[in-house]
Design a protein around this motif. Sequence first.
Motif, PDB file in Angstrom:
ATOM      1  N   ALA B 156       0.839  -1.200   0.000  1.00 43.17           N
ATOM      2  CA  ALA B 156       0.000   0.000   0.000  1.00 43.17           C
ATOM      3  C   ALA B 156       0.871   1.246   0.000  1.00 43.17           C
ATOM      4  O   ALA B 156       0.607   2.207  -0.731  1.00 43.17           O
ATOM      5  CB  ALA B 156      -0.929  -0.014   1.212  1.00 43.17           C
ATOM      6  N   VAL B 157       1.929   1.224   0.821  1.00 40.91           N
ATOM      7  CA  VAL B 157       2.839   2.367   0.863  1.00 40.91           C
ATOM      8  C   VAL B 157       3.439   2.600  -0.516  1.00 40.91           C
ATOM      9  O   VAL B 157       3.493   3.718  -1.035  1.00 40.91           O
ATOM     10  CB  VAL B 157       3.969   2.123   1.887  1.00 40.91           C
ATOM     11  CG1 VAL B 157       4.956   3.277   1.856  1.00 40.91           C
ATOM     12  CG2 VAL B 157       3.398   1.952   3.271  1.00 40.91           C
ATOM     13  N   LEU B 158       3.870   1.486  -1.122  1.00 44.99           N
ATOM     14  CA  LEU B 158       4.487   1.563  -2.449  1.00 44.99           C
ATOM     15  C   LEU B 158       3.527   2.200  -3.454  1.00 44.99           C
ATOM     16  O   LEU B 158       3.877   3.118  -4.201  1.00 44.99           O
ATOM     17  CB  LEU B 158       4.864   0.144  -2.890  1.00 44.99           C
ATOM     18  CG  LEU B 158       5.950   0.013  -3.937  1.00 44.99           C
ATOM     19  CD1 LEU B 158       7.286   0.360  -3.319  1.00 44.99           C
ATOM     20  CD2 LEU B 158       5.980  -1.394  -4.493  1.00 44.99           C
ATOM     21  N   ILE B 159       2.298   1.715  -3.445  1.00 43.45           N
ATOM     22  CA  ILE B 159       1.324   2.223  -4.410  1.00 43.45           C
ATOM     23  C   ILE B 159       1.061   3.709  -4.198  1.00 43.45           C
ATOM     24  O   ILE B 159       1.011   4.490  -5.152  1.00 43.45           O
ATOM     25  CB  ILE B 159       0.012   1.408  -4.314  1.00 43.45           C
ATOM     26  CG1 ILE B 159       0.268  -0.023  -4.780  1.00 43.45           C
ATOM     27  CG2 ILE B 159      -1.085   2.054  -5.153  1.00 43.45           C
ATOM     28  CD1 ILE B 159      -0.927  -0.942  -4.620  1.00 43.45           C
ATOM     29  N   VAL B 160       0.919   4.092  -2.920  1.00 42.44           N
ATOM     30  CA  VAL B 160       0.660   5.508  -2.647  1.00 42.44           C
ATOM     31  C   VAL B 160       1.795   6.374  -3.173  1.00 42.44           C
ATOM     32  O   VAL B 160       1.571   7.377  -3.858  1.00 42.44           O
ATOM     33  CB  VAL B 160       0.477   5.733  -1.129  1.00 42.44           C
ATOM     34  CG1 VAL B 160       0.504   7.222  -0.812  1.00 42.44           C
ATOM     35  CG2 VAL B 160      -0.818   5.116  -0.658  1.00 42.44           C
ATOM     36  N   VAL B 161       3.026   5.953  -2.868  1.00 43.07           N
ATOM     37  CA  VAL B 161       4.165   6.769  -3.281  1.00 43.07           C
ATOM     38  C   VAL B 161       4.233   6.873  -4.802  1.00 43.07           C
ATOM     39  O   VAL B 161       4.454   7.947  -5.365  1.00 43.07           O
ATOM     40  CB  VAL B 161       5.467   6.179  -2.712  1.00 43.07           C
ATOM     41  CG1 VAL B 161       6.664   6.894  -3.320  1.00 43.07           C
ATOM     42  CG2 VAL B 161       5.486   6.311  -1.210  1.00 43.07           C
ATOM     43  N   VAL B 162       4.011   5.741  -5.469  1.00 39.64           N
ATOM     44  CA  VAL B 162       4.069   5.759  -6.936  1.00 39.64           C
ATOM     45  C   VAL B 162       2.977   6.675  -7.492  1.00 39.64           C
ATOM     46  O   VAL B 162       3.218   7.523  -8.355  1.00 39.64           O
ATOM     47  CB  VAL B 162       3.937   4.332  -7.508  1.00 39.64           C
ATOM     48  CG1 VAL B 162       3.755   4.373  -9.010  1.00 39.64           C
ATOM     49  CG2 VAL B 162       5.171   3.524  -7.163  1.00 39.64           C
ATOM     50  N   LEU B 163       1.765   6.532  -6.945  1.00 41.78           N
ATOM     51  CA  LEU B 163       0.654   7.370  -7.416  1.00 41.78           C
ATOM     52  C   LEU B 163       0.964   8.855  -7.242  1.00 41.78           C
ATOM     53  O   LEU B 163       0.658   9.674  -8.103  1.00 41.78           O
ATOM     54  CB  LEU B 163      -0.616   7.036  -6.623  1.00 41.78           C
ATOM     55  CG  LEU B 163      -1.559   6.003  -7.215  1.00 41.78           C
ATOM     56  CD1 LEU B 163      -2.774   5.827  -6.325  1.00 41.78           C
ATOM     57  CD2 LEU B 163      -1.997   6.446  -8.610  1.00 41.78           C
ATOM     58  N   VAL B 164       1.609   9.181  -6.117  1.00 45.18           N
ATOM     59  CA  VAL B 164       1.877  10.590  -5.846  1.00 45.18           C
ATOM     60  C   VAL B 164       2.988  11.126  -6.750  1.00 45.18           C
ATOM     61  O   VAL B 164       2.953  12.273  -7.178  1.00 45.18           O
ATOM     62  CB  VAL B 164       2.245  10.763  -4.354  1.00 45.18           C
ATOM     63  CG1 VAL B 164       2.796  12.156  -4.092  1.00 45.18           C
ATOM     64  CG2 VAL B 164       1.029  10.501  -3.490  1.00 45.18           C
ATOM     65  N   ASN B 165       3.972  10.271  -7.055  1.00 46.69           N
ATOM     66  CA  ASN B 165       5.137  10.756  -7.810  1.00 46.69           C
ATOM     67  C   ASN B 165       4.966  10.752  -9.319  1.00 46.69           C
ATOM     68  O   ASN B 165       5.524  11.592 -10.011  1.00 46.69           O
ATOM     69  CB  ASN B 165       6.363   9.904  -7.462  1.00 46.69           C
ATOM     70  CG  ASN B 165       7.019  10.382  -6.188  1.00 46.69           C
ATOM     71  OD1 ASN B 165       6.740  11.478  -5.705  1.00 46.69           O
ATOM     72  ND2 ASN B 165       7.869   9.548  -5.634  1.00 46.69           N
ATOM     73  N   VAL B 166       4.225   9.768  -9.822  1.00 45.62           N
ATOM     74  CA  VAL B 166       4.145   9.607 -11.284  1.00 45.62           C
ATOM     75  C   VAL B 166       3.692  10.880 -12.009  1.00 45.62           C
ATOM     76  O   VAL B 166       4.323  11.282 -12.994  1.00 45.62           O
ATOM     77  CB  VAL B 166       3.263   8.401 -11.658  1.00 45.62           C
ATOM     78  CG1 VAL B 166       2.778   8.497 -13.087  1.00 45.62           C
ATOM     79  CG2 VAL B 166       4.052   7.120 -11.479  1.00 45.62           C
ATOM     80  N   PRO B 167       2.640  11.562 -11.550  1.00 45.59           N
ATOM     81  CA  PRO B 167       2.190  12.727 -12.323  1.00 45.59           C
ATOM     82  C   PRO B 167       3.269  13.773 -12.529  1.00 45.59           C
ATOM     83  O   PRO B 167       3.414  14.319 -13.630  1.00 45.59           O
ATOM     84  CB  PRO B 167       1.043  13.286 -11.474  1.00 45.59           C
ATOM     85  CG  PRO B 167       0.538  12.119 -10.718  1.00 45.59           C
ATOM     86  CD  PRO B 167       1.742  11.294 -10.400  1.00 45.59           C
TER      87      PRO B 167
END
Lengths: 336, 295
Positions: B156-167
Motif C-alpha cells: 500500500a505504501v508503495l502504491i501511494v508513493v508511486v501514485l503521488v510521484n508519477v504525475p
Amino acid sequence: MTTEPLLSVSDLRVRFRIGGMMSALAGRRTEIEAVSGVGFTLERGQTLALVGESGSGKTTLARAVDGLQPAAGGSIRFEGRELRDLPKKDWKPLRRKMSMMFQDPVGSLSPRLSVRSLLAEPFAIHGLSGRSLDAEVERLLALVGLPRDFADRYPHQLSGGQARRVGVARAVALDPELIIADEPTAGLDVSIQGEVLNLLNDLRDRMGLSMLIITHNLHVVRQIADRMAVMYLGRFVEEGETEAIFRAPHHPYTAALLSANPEPDPDKVHNRIALPAEVPSLLDRPSGCEFHTRCPFAQDICRTQAPTPSALGSSRLTCHFPLNAGPSAVEAIAAS
Amino acid sequence: MSEQVLIDRPSRQRVAKIGRVLRRILREPLGAFGLTLVVIVVLSAVFADVLTSYSPTKLAPAERFAPASLQHLLGTDHLGRDLFSRVLHGGRIALAIALGATGLSLIGGIVLGLIAGYGPRWLDNLMLLLFDAIKSFPTVMLALTLVTLTGPSLLAVLIVVVLVNVPGYARIIRTQTLVLKSAEHVMAARSMGASTARILTIHILPNVIGPILILASMDIPVVVAIEAGLSFLGLGVRPPLPSWGAILNDGFVNIRDSYWIVVAGGLPIILTTLGFTFLGETLRDVFDPRLKRRE
C-alpha cells in the motif's frame, strides 16, 4: 513506367488550423492554406529549386512531399504512385528511395548518437543489418570527404559544415532516387556553402540522384538547379529553366528577387526593384493577383482579376503583364 | 549487429564520465557530506545481519527499556527488542521502499509522459486531467483511502508513493517530449521511416531523461519521510516488521521515561533525508550547465 516523371505534384494543398475552438465559435477563419494549389514535375536526374521569402510555403511543400505533413488536397505521385493518403506501412519502403535533409545541420542529427550510429541508422531502420555496418559507415564518410575517425564523434563536436556532410552522407546512405534538401546551405560560411553544393552536385552526377532543393539563396539555385520555381503566398508565380529565368525573369516578383541578390562584382550596376509593403497575411489574401499589393507594375485588372497560369517560353507563370516578354515590356521596365 | 552499433557509447567513456561526476560531487563540501551519509546508510542496511547479532523482532521482556549500552548500542524498546538491530533492518525497508517506489514512479512517469507528449492531442488532454486529479489529493488522504481498502501493508505504501510521484515525472517528460516532437532530428528520423517506438526510445528518451533522474534523486528523501510517516500513523509497515516510523511511534508513547527510543527512530530518518537531499542538490548543480563550474 519509364516515361513517368520521378515526382509529379499537382494542385497540392496543405492547410494548417490556427486559433482554437474559441475563434472558430467567434466565426473567425481558423485555417490557412500554406500551400495552395502547387503543381510541378521532377524528371529523373533533375534538380528543381524552390525559392521564395520566409513563410512562402517552401518548407511546408517539401514536408508534404515527404509525407511529414498531411496534404489537404491535390496529388503527389512518386514513380507513378499516389502518395496522398498512402497507408503508413506502404510508406516505409518508399522512405528508402526518398530522403530529406533538414535546415539545421547540427539540429537534424540526434544529439546522443555518434556519427557512426547516425550513419548506421538508415540501415537499421530498413532492416539491412546483413551488411557490414562498419564498412558502410566508412564508405559513407569517405563519400562525403570526412576522415574515418569522425565516426566516434558526437553532433555537438562537429562544425556546421561537418554536420552538414554527415547529413548528406545519411541522406544518400540507402542510395535513394530523390533527395529533398531544405536549405542545405543555411547557417554555413560561404566557402563551406560552396563545398557542400559541389558535394551535392558531385553525388547527383555519380549516383543519378534527383533533387528538390529549398532555398532562399539564389546563388545556390544557379549553381545546382536545372529548374526553379518561385513561390509567393503558397503558390508558384513562376516556374521554368533556371538559366532562362535568371537571364530574363518574366514575373515581377521573380525580377525583384533576382535584383535583390547581391552580386560579387563591384562594377556591376544594380537596378534594384524595391518591393513596397509587407508580405500579405495568409489569413487575408489580396483579391485579384495576390502580388498586386507589392507589384510596381500593377494595373487595375491586377486588383480585381486573378491571372491564370500561362506558358511563356520555357516557363510557366501567373501574371497579367509578364516582363521580358517582348520589346514593349522591356521599355516598360526602363521607364519605371 | 545493428543494435551493437546503435548503442555504442564506449563503456570506457561512460566510466570516465561517472568518475568525473563523482569527483565534482566530492569537491562540494555539501556533496561530500551527503554522499558519505548515503554510503553509510546504504552499507549499514545491506550489512545489517553482519553488524548486529540481535534479531530485530525477537522479544525479550526481561530487557525492556534498557538504555544505550555496549550490549545494546541504542538501547531496547518497550518489548525488549534491540533498537540498533531494528534501526538497521528498518533501513532496509526504508531504502527498499524509497528506491523501489522511485524506480517504479520513474518508469511510470517516463512511459506516461512519452505517450502524453507524443500521442494525439485528446489523449494528452485526458492524461493531464488525470494527473491533476491525482495531484489534487493530499498524500495522507490518498494513503488513508487505500489502506482502508486494502489494509496496511508495504504494498500500500508503495502504491501511494508511486501514485503521488508519477504525475510530476510524467509532466516533465511530456513537456520536453512535446518540444522534441517537432525538433528536426525527430523529423529526420520520421523521414527515414523510423518506427514510433524507435523514435521514442532512441531519439527522444535519451534527451529528456536527465532532469527527471535528478528530480528523482531529490525525491528519495521525500519517499523515506512518507514511508516513515505512514508507518508512524500505523498505515504502513505492519508490526513486528521494523520501520523507522514505527520505532518513532513506539518511542513517542514512552518518551518521558525512555527518550532513546525516539532518538533511535528519528536520527536515521534525519540522516538519510539529509544525505539524499544534499546529494541530490549537488547532482543537480553538477548537471546544470547554467551554473558555471567554479574552477
